[in-house]
Design a protein around this motif. Structure first.
Motif, PDB file in Angstrom:
ATOM      1  N   SER A 420       0.826  -1.212   0.000  1.00 39.61           N
ATOM      2  CA  SER A 420       0.000   0.000   0.000  1.00 39.61           C
ATOM      3  C   SER A 420       0.859   1.262   0.000  1.00 39.61           C
ATOM      4  N   LYS A 427      -5.771   0.786  -4.617  1.00 36.84           N
ATOM      5  CA  LYS A 427      -6.428   0.119  -3.487  1.00 36.84           C
ATOM      6  C   LYS A 427      -5.783  -1.230  -3.270  1.00 36.84           C
ATOM      7  N   ASP A 453      -4.410   2.949   2.520  1.00 42.13           N
ATOM      8  CA  ASP A 453      -5.678   2.711   1.824  1.00 42.13           C
ATOM      9  C   ASP A 453      -5.803   1.211   1.593  1.00 42.13           C
ATOM     10  N   LYS A 520     -12.012   5.492   1.874  1.00 36.73           N
ATOM     11  CA  LYS A 520     -10.611   5.889   1.698  1.00 36.73           C
ATOM     12  C   LYS A 520      -9.902   5.765   3.044  1.00 36.73           C
TER      13      LYS A 520
END
Length: 546
Positions: A420, A427, A453, A520
């Motif tokens: 991430s 995502k 996220d 988010k």
């Protein structure tokens, strides 16, 4: 006038010159000069992992996307905590620079009971890394670390550990003039005779199969061109997405399907490119290949490692495939009957797995529907990860299905965090089991603090489901030591300030995963497997256990 800095700052500047934008670590009295320099300069993000194992695993995932991952740990037990993650990075071929502290040079290797000292630290770092160095001269520090980066990034890539005694880190030196990025050594271009041999075999064979692995990750165009010639492609789980699953000649990672095995056995040529042919993907090396068997690998040690081949070509995969394709551009191997057999083998494999998975096939479908096509799926070694995660979940590009190559549980969350942070515009969904998660559960706090996220899917069956399957199939159904007490993961996530869900059916998951992916920031979904139903899995294909 020459600028004077301490070694810690010189290292920080060297990493900046190599475009390092994140370091994963745990600060300690034996690495503070480096951490302090990173903090003061404010040019590299420091991700404070909750353990050294997590830090190195995050750096491993980062390296898979960015070409170099950096981890900072303490010495002694701190360095020891990193060993399992270094072993994983070795298996994955991840270029990781592991910087670890060490006690003052005056007391080094004296068994003086100096705080954090351990016996033969350099020995266990060498055993778990591609290479390991100890810096004993401050003026030599930058040269050694530049060499460590070169070794880590040279094929076959892997983690390199560097010991830095605390007094070396704190010592002042003249800032070296040259901090420029070092370049990995390049493989010599393979002789044209090897290219001609490969071309001649591809021209004469009627039913060829390619088997590709992680060594072909940068060969997307070349592998597609091979498939477009009429040749089916099987991939290791690490190589999934090099040829999109949507391609009609992609057999995905269904190498243990009976129909795909039959295609391999009946082929008159198999070409293996950049794959270690791991035991769990070849039924402990019992999958049968034809006599006409070519292996292409950048590592000369791969020759005859697991299978006898009639031609081994030590070469960069992209180079040799590009050159071979230039001589095959006007040749088509498309055979409607062969295409029909390829499609039937893939369909049979998918249908058999969906039948085995029952409700979990729907969970796979719902995740694929919710996750953007460029999203990244990261999975721990767990039942769902090893069944629908490794094979059924559609993947259309490389490095979108990240997982442990060493086969150890407990790395999934840290891999997801590193993925991430390396990909802030994408995502990430991490899939873990309740048993594996407990090995690094503290990293949920890292996941929250770093505002990743990231959606963490926790498959909770209250124990080691893979072990239950193996014990059931190979130990007369006797079940021992696989039941584990687990927390309420929804409440745990909420206590960490993470948006959390708990679901007990595929239908509930369909709603939750859509909401979690639209959100988010960090999120947790706990899946109650007892409520969803059994997942039938007896562990990786293997020979009889003793």
């Amino acid at each position: 006038m020459t600028e004077r800095v301490n070694v810690g700052e010189a290292i920080a500047r060297l990493l900046e010159a190599h475009a390092v934008n994140s370091i994963y670590g745990v600060i300690s009295i034996h690495n503070l000069p480096i951490a302090d320099a990173v903090g003061r300069r404010e040019k590299i993000r420091f991700v404070a992992a909750r353990g050294e194992a997590g830090a190195v695993t995050m750096a491993d995932a980062h390296a898979r996307f960015k070409g170099l991952g950096v981890a900072l740990t303490s010495t002694g037990a701190g360095a020891g905590n990193a060993v399992g993650s270094l072993i994983e990075a070795m298996n994955a071929g991840s270029p990781v620079l592991h910087l670890t502290g060490q006690v003052e040079r005056e007391y080094l290797d004296r068994d003086a009971s100096f705080i954090h000292e351990t016996k033969d630290q350099l020995t266990f770092l060498r055993a778990s890394s591609k290479a390991a160095f100890r810096i004993t001269s401050p003026d030599h520090a930058i040269g050694i670390i530049r060499e460590a980066i070169r070794v880590a990034t040279t094929v076959p890539m892997g983690p390199v550990s560097v010991e830095l005694p605390i007094d070396v880190q704190a010592a002042e030196i003249d800032l070296p003039h040259d901090l420029s990025p070092v370049q990995p050594l390049q493989l010599p271009q393979v002789d044209e005779s090897h290219v001609d041999y490969l071309v001649s075999q591809l021209q004469s064979a009627k039913r060829t199969v390619f088997w590709i692995g992680g060594g072909a990750l940068d060969c997307v165009d070349e592998i597609k061109a091979i498939a477009d010639l009429g040749i089916p492609v099987v991939s290791s789980t690490h190589g999934r997405g090099i040829l999109p699953d949507a391609h009609p000649r992609s057999l995905g990672a269904f190498h243990n399907s009976a129909h795909v095995e039959a295609l391999l056995k009946a082929a008159d040529l198999v070409v293996v490119v950049g794959s270690r042919l791991r035991s769990n993907e070849t039924k402990t090396y019992s999958v049968e290949f034809p006599a006409n068997f070519i292996q292409i690998d950048a590592n000369p040690v791969a020759q005859q490692r697991n299978y006898k081949v009639n031609r081994f070509i030590c070469a960069d995969a992209k180079d040799i495939l590009t050159r071979a394709l230039s001589k095959l551009s006007s040749i088509s191997k498309v055979d409607p009957d062969y295409d029909q057999a390829i499609a039937a083998a893939k369909t049979s494999a998918v249908e058999a797995l969906r039948k085995q998975l029952d409700q979990y096939a729907l969970i796979c479908d719902h995740l694929r529907e919710a996750l953007p096509e460029d999203g990244i799926f990261v999975r721990d070694i767990t039942m769902s990860g090893s069944t629908w995660g490794s094979r059924l979940f559609p993947v259309q590009a490389p490095n979108r299905n990240i997982h442990s190559l060493a086969g150890a549980i407990g790395l999934g969350l840290a891999h997801a965090i590193g993925s991430s942070i390396a990909n802030p515009d994408k995502k990430v969904v991490g899939l873990v089991g309740d048993g594996g998660l407990m090995l690094g559960i503290g990293e949920i706090a890292t996941m929250a603090q770093e505002k990743t996220d990231l959606v963490l899917m926790i498959m909770n069956d209250g124990g080691y489901g893979v072990m239950r399957g193996i014990q059931n199939n190979y130990f007369g159904g006797r079940q021992y030591f696989n039941e584990l007490h687990t927390p309420d993961y929804q409440k745990l996530g909420e206590s960490m300030g993470v948006k959390s869900w708990k679901v007990s059916s595929a239908d509930e998951f369909k709603i939750a995963i859509k909401q979690a992916i639209e959100f988010k920031g960090p999120a947790v979904i706990e899946l109650d497997m007892h409520a969803i139903g059994p997942l039938n899995f007896a562990g990786p294909p293997q020979k009889k256990l003793y």
